[in-house]
Design a protein around this motif. Structure first.
Motif, PDB file in Angstrom:
ATOM      1  N   TYR A  89       0.832  -1.198   0.000  1.00 38.55           N
ATOM      2  CA  TYR A  89       0.000   0.000   0.000  1.00 38.55           C
ATOM      3  C   TYR A  89       0.871   1.255   0.000  1.00 38.55           C
ATOM      4  CZ  TYR A  89      -3.739   3.269   1.162  1.00 38.55           C
ATOM      5  OH  TYR A  89      -4.632   4.306   1.135  1.00 38.55           O
ATOM      6  N   LEU A  90       1.895   1.253   0.855  1.00 38.60           N
ATOM      7  CA  LEU A  90       2.771   2.427   0.930  1.00 38.60           C
ATOM      8  C   LEU A  90       3.504   2.662  -0.386  1.00 38.60           C
ATOM      9  CD1 LEU A  90       4.216   1.844   4.509  1.00 38.60           C
ATOM     10  CD2 LEU A  90       2.379   3.398   3.836  1.00 38.60           C
ATOM     11  N   LEU A  91       3.842   1.587  -1.090  1.00 37.90           N
ATOM     12  CA  LEU A  91       4.447   1.743  -2.419  1.00 37.90           C
ATOM     13  C   LEU A  91       3.448   2.389  -3.384  1.00 37.90           C
ATOM     14  CD1 LEU A  91       6.308  -1.674  -2.821  1.00 37.90           C
ATOM     15  CD2 LEU A  91       7.379   0.583  -2.611  1.00 37.90           C
ATOM     16  N   GLY A  92       2.186   1.955  -3.313  1.00 41.93           N
ATOM     17  CA  GLY A  92       1.156   2.568  -4.161  1.00 41.93           C
ATOM     18  C   GLY A  92       0.966   4.031  -3.832  1.00 41.93           C
ATOM     19  N   ALA A  93       1.007   4.372  -2.521  1.00 43.65           N
ATOM     20  CA  ALA A  93       0.870   5.774  -2.130  1.00 43.65           C
ATOM     21  C   ALA A  93       2.051   6.596  -2.636  1.00 43.65           C
ATOM     22  CB  ALA A  93       0.758   5.876  -0.608  1.00 43.65           C
ATOM     23  N   THR A  94       3.250   5.991  -2.627  1.00 43.00           N
ATOM     24  CA  THR A  94       4.429   6.678  -3.163  1.00 43.00           C
ATOM     25  C   THR A  94       4.288   6.886  -4.665  1.00 43.00           C
ATOM     26  OG1 THR A  94       5.799   5.646  -1.454  1.00 43.00           O
ATOM     27  CG2 THR A  94       6.927   6.566  -3.376  1.00 43.00           C
ATOM     28  N   PRO A 124       0.570  14.029  -1.931  1.00 41.75           N
ATOM     29  CA  PRO A 124       0.476  12.774  -1.178  1.00 41.75           C
ATOM     30  C   PRO A 124      -0.885  12.104  -1.376  1.00 41.75           C
ATOM     31  CG  PRO A 124       0.377  14.659   0.292  1.00 41.75           C
ATOM     32  CD  PRO A 124       0.739  15.204  -1.056  1.00 41.75           C
ATOM     33  N   ARG A 125      -0.947  10.818  -1.044  1.00 42.30           N
ATOM     34  CA  ARG A 125      -2.170  10.038  -1.288  1.00 42.30           C
ATOM     35  C   ARG A 125      -3.335  10.531  -0.444  1.00 42.30           C
ATOM     36  NH1 ARG A 125      -6.112   7.402  -2.240  1.00 42.30           N
ATOM     37  NH2 ARG A 125      -6.275   5.386  -3.252  1.00 42.30           N
ATOM     38  N   HIS A 126      -3.063  10.911   0.813  1.00 44.36           N
ATOM     39  CA  HIS A 126      -4.117  11.383   1.701  1.00 44.36           C
ATOM     40  C   HIS A 126      -3.861  12.852   2.020  1.00 44.36           C
ATOM     41  CE1 HIS A 126      -4.778   7.170   1.910  1.00 44.36           C
ATOM     42  NE2 HIS A 126      -3.755   6.917   2.709  1.00 44.36           N
ATOM     43  N   SER A 127      -4.878  13.643   1.955  1.00 41.03           N
ATOM     44  CA  SER A 127      -4.718  15.076   2.215  1.00 41.03           C
ATOM     45  C   SER A 127      -5.898  15.576   3.038  1.00 41.03           C
ATOM     46  CB  SER A 127      -4.623  15.856   0.899  1.00 41.03           C
ATOM     47  OG  SER A 127      -5.790  15.647   0.114  1.00 41.03           O
ATOM     48  N   GLY A 128      -5.725  16.724   3.647  1.00 41.18           N
ATOM     49  CA  GLY A 128      -6.774  17.337   4.450  1.00 41.18           C
ATOM     50  C   GLY A 128      -6.219  18.500   5.229  1.00 41.18           C
ATOM     51  N   ALA A 129      -7.125  19.373   5.678  1.00 36.43           N
ATOM     52  CA  ALA A 129      -6.682  20.563   6.409  1.00 36.43           C
ATOM     53  C   ALA A 129      -6.162  20.208   7.795  1.00 36.43           C
ATOM     54  CB  ALA A 129      -7.838  21.561   6.526  1.00 36.43           C
ATOM     55  N   LYS A 130      -6.702  19.136   8.367  1.00 32.39           N
ATOM     56  CA  LYS A 130      -6.277  18.734   9.703  1.00 32.39           C
ATOM     57  C   LYS A 130      -5.896  17.258   9.685  1.00 32.39           C
ATOM     58  CE  LYS A 130      -9.074  22.134  12.225  1.00 32.39           C
ATOM     59  NZ  LYS A 130     -10.105  22.324  13.276  1.00 32.39           N
ATOM     60  N   LEU A 131      -5.064  16.888  10.652  1.00 34.38           N
ATOM     61  CA  LEU A 131      -4.560  15.527  10.708  1.00 34.38           C
ATOM     62  C   LEU A 131      -5.700  14.518  10.849  1.00 34.38           C
ATOM     63  CD1 LEU A 131      -2.285  13.483  10.891  1.00 34.38           C
ATOM     64  CD2 LEU A 131      -2.126  13.964  13.343  1.00 34.38           C
ATOM     65  N   ASN A 166      -4.023   2.466  -7.965  1.00 35.93           N
ATOM     66  CA  ASN A 166      -5.310   2.220  -7.314  1.00 35.93           C
ATOM     67  C   ASN A 166      -5.405   0.803  -6.746  1.00 35.93           C
ATOM     68  OD1 ASN A 166      -6.850   4.601  -7.287  1.00 35.93           O
ATOM     69  ND2 ASN A 166      -7.304   4.414  -9.468  1.00 35.93           N
ATOM     70  N   ARG A 167      -4.849  -0.153  -7.470  1.00 38.10           N
ATOM     71  CA  ARG A 167      -4.907  -1.517  -6.952  1.00 38.10           C
ATOM     72  C   ARG A 167      -4.023  -1.659  -5.711  1.00 38.10           C
ATOM     73  NH1 ARG A 167      -3.070  -7.282  -9.788  1.00 38.10           N
ATOM     74  NH2 ARG A 167      -3.569  -8.555  -7.946  1.00 38.10           N
ATOM     75  N   ALA A 168      -2.826  -1.084  -5.757  1.00 41.88           N
ATOM     76  CA  ALA A 168      -1.933  -1.176  -4.599  1.00 41.88           C
ATOM     77  C   ALA A 168      -2.536  -0.495  -3.381  1.00 41.88           C
ATOM     78  CB  ALA A 168      -0.577  -0.555  -4.937  1.00 41.88           C
ATOM     79  N   CYS A 169      -3.346   0.550  -3.593  1.00 40.01           N
ATOM     80  CA  CYS A 169      -3.933   1.308  -2.481  1.00 40.01           C
ATOM     81  C   CYS A 169      -5.385   0.903  -2.212  1.00 40.01           C
ATOM     82  CB  CYS A 169      -3.858   2.810  -2.773  1.00 40.01           C
ATOM     83  SG  CYS A 169      -2.183   3.468  -2.757  1.00 40.01           S
ATOM     84  N   HIS A 170      -5.714  -0.305  -2.585  1.00 37.42           N
ATOM     85  CA  HIS A 170      -7.073  -0.766  -2.304  1.00 37.42           C
ATOM     86  C   HIS A 170      -7.266  -0.875  -0.789  1.00 37.42           C
ATOM     87  CE1 HIS A 170     -10.746  -3.158  -2.448  1.00 37.42           C
ATOM     88  NE2 HIS A 170     -10.824  -2.869  -3.732  1.00 37.42           N
TER      89      HIS A 170
END
Length: 637
Positions: free
Chosen positions: A258-263, A272-279, A307-311
């Motif tokens: 998964y972390l490879l897919g996010a990279t 980055p794969r996940h984003s947002g104003a707050k943690l 997408n498959r790696a980050c399922h």
């Protein structure tokens, strides 16, 4: 609502769970590694430090008694400090890592954990550990290879290096090599990201920061086991759902996948794969891990891999790093096809822009389309699975089909439709409408051409000219013969009227006979048949006038003048309806009528010359100037 099922998890439940587990972590930035389990330092730290050799480190460059001579600080973090040092025994530069706080059990444990893990994983893409010791005051000290290079994150945004996507995929493959080796020894990294990869000046690739790595086997007592990991651990921007949900029992090799897919996602998008104003929002996003709709400019193959790696379901990810790596290698094998596709995309964009103009340049459009079709077909020959090339080729073919329909080229449009698999129905309908419209236009044109041929007296044959010459000579000869009888035989007016009447009926009989023999060359269309009808009608009218003049014994001069007047009016009318040159030919009869009236004794000669000149004029007008104007067979209708 349970947090065990991320698909049914709502934001408020997740927030309450995190606040229960440990609210302190919610204050950290989402791109920083969270090490919530480091506070559980215990006696392992002191027990591990006791057997470590004491290493002397000095700040004096000429010190010979020290094992290490510190040269400068290379970097420092929240708990660690890295210095450049010279190892006196081998006279080489090394990197020395120690804790910022000498007696911090937590920092010591993290440092030793990283040292033991890294030392256990001896691989070309993992920094070698030369030695582990402690300073005289008890602080842990790690001696490792000194590497020079650039953080992969900095490299991604470095315009001077300007690495392309293929170069970054090659780097990712080296990271995969390091992970495959680690997994073969039962260790998962759990913190793969751009910041933890170093790229050297000679393309050396190192996967760094094994501080939160964990063993999934339990056969190495000095390595931390995954079941002993507590709290939230990892980098939120990259976390797998099982990491954000703190399900350590579900963390295994597929977590690193998964972390490879996010990279890979970060490489493709720059974010980055996940984003947002707050943690908290970032972590909730990680628990959901919804599939990403990537920009069309991103290769479809890479988008599918990411997408498959980050399922969110580990069972749906690649089963191993090796499987993920094989997909990347397959993509690189297709690089020529992809590169050609990207080059052709520029031509396709230019083509589509040109077709948007109200009046596109046909030559430019055809040239661009030929280049696009060739480029995409070559790309598909190199790699039949290149869906982008197939989609863009179809897009260009559809656009060109619309262009051919718009420019009324049904054959070219049909040819492109035949190339398409499952051609759009609306294009087939538009093409049929065009064919119907062109057929109607063709039928109308054929009808008008037929009408034109039927009404065009200029459609002729040399046979008709010969017919005019024959009539002219015959008519002129008989008229000169009549003049000879009048002046040399001495006929009176009654005899002249009788001969004139008989000559008229003779002409009326001769003309149908001649027309019968010349019918295929004279009666070629409706207009010419009408001309012949007018000619016969005129001769019939003249016969009636001559019979009337004979019947009432009119003046012979008046009779001849009446004949010439009828001929003049007939030719004048025919000329106005067909060919203006015939109007001028009527002047011959008009001059004959006027001249004969003024000079009665030579009137018949005027008539003879006028007759010959008129028929010679017809022969000249009717003589075909080219074969296209010559019709040897008659047209019906």
């Amino acid at each position: 609502m349970s947090i065990d099922d991320p698909h049914t998890l709502d934001f408020d439940t997740f927030r309450a769970h995190l606040e229960t587990e440990g609210a302190d972590t919610l204050l950290l930035p989402p791109d920083q590694t969270i090490r919530s389990d480091i506070d559980s330092a215990d006696l392992v730290t002191s027990q591990a430090l006791r057997p470590l050799p004491e290493l002397q480190i000095s700040d004096t460059a000429d010190s010979l008694s020290s094992d290490l001579v510190a040269l400068k600080i290379l970097g420092e973090g929240g708990m660690g400090l890295v210095r450049l040092a010279r190892q006196t025994a081998l006279d080489r530069e090394v990197a020395v890592k120690t804790t910022r706080q000498a007696l911090s059990p937590a920092a010591t444990r993290v440092l030793l954990q990283e040292a033991y893990t890294t030392g256990f994983l001896e691989h070309p893409n993992i920094i070698p550990i030369y030695n582990v010791g402690r300073t005289p005051d008890g602080a842990p000290l790690i001696v490792m290879k000194r590497i020079e290079g650039t953080s992969w994150r900095d490299l991604l945004f470095d315009d001077e290096r300007s690495l392309d996507l293929f170069d970054h995929i090659e780097i990712l493959l080296h990271v995969c090599d390091a992970l495959r080796f680690a997994h073969s020894r039962g260790v998962i990294h759990r913190d793969i990201k751009l910041d933890n990869v170093m790229v050297g000046p000679f393309n050396e690739v190192y996967l760094l920061d094994w501080g939160i790595a964990a063993s999934i086997r339990g056969d190495r007592p000095l390595l931390p086991h995954i079941k002993d990991s507590t709290g939230l651990t990892g980098t939120p921007n990259y976390m797998a759902p099982e990491m954000a949900l703190q399900h350590t029992d579900q963390q295994d090799e597929r977590t690193d996948v998964y972390l490879l897919g996010a990279t890979l996602h970060h490489l493709l998008t720059g974010e980055p794969r996940h984003s947002g104003a707050k943690l908290l929002r970032v972590l909730f996003h990680a628990t959901q891990s919804a599939p990403v709709e990537y920009n069309p400019s991103i290769p479809t193959e890479l988008a599918d891999i990411a997408n498959r790696a980050c399922h969110p379901n580990p069972e749906e990810r690649f089963p191993s790093v090796e499987a993920f790596q094989q997909e990347l290698r397959g993509f690189l094998e297709h690089r020529q096809s992809i590169a050609l596709t990207e080059t052709t995309d520029h031509l396709a964009d230019e083509l589509l822009t040109s077709l948007d103009f109200s009046e596109p340049d046909p030559a430019q459009v055809h040239e661009l389309f030929s280049e696009c079709r060739f480029g995409y077909r070559q790309a598909l020959r190199m790699w039949p699975g290149n869906t982008r090339a197939a989609d863009r080729l179809r897009q260009c073919q559809i656009a060109m089909t619309r262009f051919f329909i718009h420019t009324e080229n049904p054959d070219a449009a049909q040819s492109l439709l035949d190339e398409l698999q499952d051609p759009p129905t609306y294009l087939s309908d538009q093409l049929q409408i065009l064919r119907d419209r062109l057929q109607q236009r063709h039928d109308e044109l054929a009808r008008l051409q037929k009408m034109e041929r039927a009404l065009d007296p200029g459609r002729t044959h040399r046979g008709r000219s010969l017919f005019a010459l024959f009539l002219g000579l015959f008519w002129g000869a008989t008229t000169f013969y009549a003049a000879f009888n009048v002046h040399h035989v001495g006929l009176d007016e009654a005899e002249q009227l009788a001969n004139n009447m008989r000559a008229g009926f003779r002409n009326l009989l001769v003309i149908p006979i001649v027309l019968f023999f010349f019918r295929r060359h004279i009666v070629t269309n409706k207009a010419n048949r009408n001309l012949v009808l007018v000619l016969v009608t005129t001769i019939l009218a003249v016969c009636f006038l001559r019979w009337t003049a004979w019947r009432i014994q009119a003046d012979i001069v008046l009779a001849h003048a009446a004949d010439l007047t009828v001929y003049t009016l007939a030719l004048f009318t025919i000329g106005l309806m067909t060919d203006r040159r015939i109007v001028f030919m009527s002047l011959f009869f008009a001059i004959g009528a006027v001249g004969g009236s003024l000079l009665p004794h030579v009137q018949i000669y005027f008539e003879a010359f006028a007759t010959v000149l008129v028929f010679l004029g017809f022969a000249w007008i009717w003589w075909p100037r080219d074969k296209a104007n010559e019709e040897p067979t008659p047209i019906n209708g």
